[in-house]
Design an enzyme around this catalytic site. Structure first.
Site, PDB file in Angstrom:
ATOM      1  N   LYS A  45       9.757  23.007  68.250  1.00 23.77           N
ATOM      2  CA  LYS A  45       8.556  22.444  67.687  1.00 23.77           C
ATOM      3  C   LYS A  45       8.423  22.755  66.199  1.00 23.77           C
ATOM      4  CE  LYS A  45       5.929  23.327  71.903  1.00 23.77           C
ATOM      5  NZ  LYS A  45       4.889  24.184  72.486  1.00 23.77           N
ATOM      6  N   GLY A  46       8.942  23.894  65.772  1.00 26.24           N
ATOM      7  CA  GLY A  46       8.613  24.453  64.460  1.00 26.24           C
ATOM      8  C   GLY A  46       8.855  23.553  63.254  1.00 26.24           C
ATOM      9  N   ASP A 105      16.928  32.343  61.554  1.00 27.60           N
ATOM     10  CA  ASP A 105      16.687  33.782  61.693  1.00 27.60           C
ATOM     11  C   ASP A 105      17.994  34.448  62.127  1.00 27.60           C
ATOM     12  OD1 ASP A 105      15.190  36.150  62.037  1.00 27.60           O
ATOM     13  OD2 ASP A 105      14.610  35.633  64.066  1.00 27.60           O
ATOM     14  N   LYS A 133      16.360  33.768  56.803  1.00 24.85           N
ATOM     15  CA  LYS A 133      16.275  35.236  56.729  1.00 24.85           C
ATOM     16  C   LYS A 133      17.706  35.766  56.729  1.00 24.85           C
ATOM     17  CE  LYS A 133      12.063  35.643  59.531  1.00 24.85           C
ATOM     18  NZ  LYS A 133      11.566  36.107  60.852  1.00 24.85           N
ATOM     19  N   PHE A 154       8.196  38.586  60.031  1.00 23.78           N
ATOM     20  CA  PHE A 154       7.742  37.431  60.791  1.00 23.78           C
ATOM     21  C   PHE A 154       6.760  36.618  59.955  1.00 23.78           C
ATOM     22  CE2 PHE A 154       5.826  35.064  64.279  1.00 23.78           C
ATOM     23  CZ  PHE A 154       6.953  34.764  65.013  1.00 23.78           C
ATOM     24  N   VAL A 155       6.987  35.308  59.903  1.00 23.78           N
ATOM     25  CA  VAL A 155       6.092  34.423  59.139  1.00 23.78           C
ATOM     26  C   VAL A 155       5.527  33.337  60.052  1.00 23.78           C
ATOM     27  CG1 VAL A 155       7.080  34.802  56.841  1.00 23.78           C
ATOM     28  CG2 VAL A 155       8.106  33.089  58.352  1.00 23.78           C
ATOM     29  N   ASP A 161       4.918  29.272  64.422  1.00 21.75           N
ATOM     30  CA  ASP A 161       3.810  29.816  65.222  1.00 21.75           C
ATOM     31  C   ASP A 161       3.959  31.301  65.530  1.00 21.75           C
ATOM     32  OD1 ASP A 161       5.968  29.538  67.156  1.00 21.75           O
ATOM     33  OD2 ASP A 161       4.436  29.873  68.681  1.00 21.75           O
ATOM     34  N   ARG A 167       0.468  27.050  63.551  1.00 20.50           N
ATOM     35  CA  ARG A 167       1.394  25.995  63.108  1.00 20.50           C
ATOM     36  C   ARG A 167       0.737  25.064  62.099  1.00 20.50           C
ATOM     37  NH1 ARG A 167       5.966  26.042  66.434  1.00 20.50           N
ATOM     38  NH2 ARG A 167       5.624  26.532  68.625  1.00 20.50           N
TER      39      ARG A 167
HETATM   40  P1  IMP Z   1      17.173  31.825  65.424  1.00 15.53           P
HETATM   41  O1  IMP Z   1      17.873  31.191  66.586  1.00 15.53           O
HETATM   42  O2  IMP Z   1      17.035  33.309  65.633  1.00 15.53           O
HETATM   43  O3  IMP Z   1      17.799  31.507  64.091  1.00 15.53           O
HETATM   44  O4  IMP Z   1      15.686  31.349  65.421  1.00 15.53           O
HETATM   45  C1  IMP Z   1      15.315  30.099  65.165  1.00 15.53           C
HETATM   46  C2  IMP Z   1      13.943  29.817  65.730  1.00 15.53           C
HETATM   47  O5  IMP Z   1      13.166  30.991  65.958  1.00 15.53           O
HETATM   48  C3  IMP Z   1      13.162  29.021  64.721  1.00 15.53           C
HETATM   49  O6  IMP Z   1      13.386  27.643  64.892  1.00 15.53           O
HETATM   50  C4  IMP Z   1      11.741  29.436  64.991  1.00 15.53           C
HETATM   51  O7  IMP Z   1      11.185  28.615  65.987  1.00 15.53           O
HETATM   52  C5  IMP Z   1      11.842  30.843  65.525  1.00 15.53           C
HETATM   53  N1  IMP Z   1      11.563  31.864  64.470  1.00 15.53           N
HETATM   54  C6  IMP Z   1      12.444  32.652  63.846  1.00 15.53           C
HETATM   55  N2  IMP Z   1      11.838  33.443  62.937  1.00 15.53           N
HETATM   56  C7  IMP Z   1      10.535  33.125  62.997  1.00 15.53           C
HETATM   57  C8  IMP Z   1       9.373  33.592  62.265  1.00 15.53           C
HETATM   58  O8  IMP Z   1       9.407  34.453  61.367  1.00 15.53           O
HETATM   59  N3  IMP Z   1       8.195  32.998  62.598  1.00 15.53           N
HETATM   60  C9  IMP Z   1       8.083  32.045  63.573  1.00 15.53           C
HETATM   61  N4  IMP Z   1       9.137  31.590  64.257  1.00 15.53           N
HETATM   62  C10 IMP Z   1      10.349  32.120  63.973  1.00 15.53           C
END
Ligand code: IMP
Length: 179
Positions: A45-46, A105, A133, A154-155, A161, A167
């Site tokens: 969703k983000g 992330d 990040k 965390f943002v 969200d 959001r």
């Molecule tokens: P990854 O697979 O760890 O790279 O994470 C990707 C997903 O985690 C993103 O699409 C977000 O939905 C969520 N996410 C990662 N970091 C944050 C954050 O700081 N705030 C909110 N959602 C996050």
């Protein structure tokens, strides 16, 4: 803004900073893909807000597609397990695909998505993430366009969200404290 009376937020990126960056990524993508068969993929969703703003900064023909991936389940930390919750609705074979993510992330979600799309034999895959990040990466995850590199905090906001909330903020904020 407070949710459940317990969370304090501080602005990390303003609307103006975000819009300037979105504009420049949109211009770069338009230059690169003008006249080509392009599918822009929103990772729900983000990414919905970044996606909506970015595609409006692209003055070229694009097909819009949506996919859903889930790894966080509403908490502060990734579970490390990526699940496809909604698949693309149109074929991407021999087309140029742009994957548009809100934040990278650990890198697991983007890599999962890249592999998923790659298997469908697109002509090319280009990645764009508003936020990265770099210190949280657990896997190599080269990205073509990154809006901002941010610390490992965390943002929320601008699509991102915390437990389903925030959001709708038009800016990105850090969570200062959770009581
Ligand atoms: P990854 O697979 O760890 O790279 O994470 C990707 C997903 O985690 C993103 O699409 C977000 O939905 C969520 N996410 C990662 N970091 C944050 C954050 O700081 N705030 C909110 N959602 C996050």
């Amino acid at each position: 803004m407070e949710h459940a009376g317990s969370i304090k937020l501080t602005t990390f990126l303003t609307e103006k900073q975000i819009q300037e960056k979105v504009r420049s990524i949109g211009a770069a993508l338009s230059d690169r893909f003008r006249g080509k068969d392009v599918v822009a993929v929103c990772v729900l969703k983000g990414s919905f807000m970044f996606y909506a703003d970015l595609i409006r900064e692209m003055d070229i023909d694009i097909a819009c597609e949506f996919c859903g991936l889930s790894s966080y389940h509403g908490g502060l930390r990734s579970t490390g397990e990526v699940r496809l919750t909604l698949d693309l609705n149109s074929p991407v074979r021999d087309r140029h695909v742009i994957l548009i993510e809100d934040i990278v992330d650990t890198g697991l979600t983007m890599n999962f998505l890249k592999a998923h799309v790659e298997a469908r034999k697109p002509k090319s895959i280009t990645t764009a993430a508003l936020l990265l990040k770099p210190h949280a990466l657990k896997v190599e995850c080269p990205l073509d366009h990154v809006g901002f590199e941010i610390p490992n905090d965390f943002v929320v906001g601008y699509g991102l969200d915390y437990q389903g909330y925030y959001r709708n903020l038009p800016y990105v904020a850090q969570i200062q404290s959770i009581n």
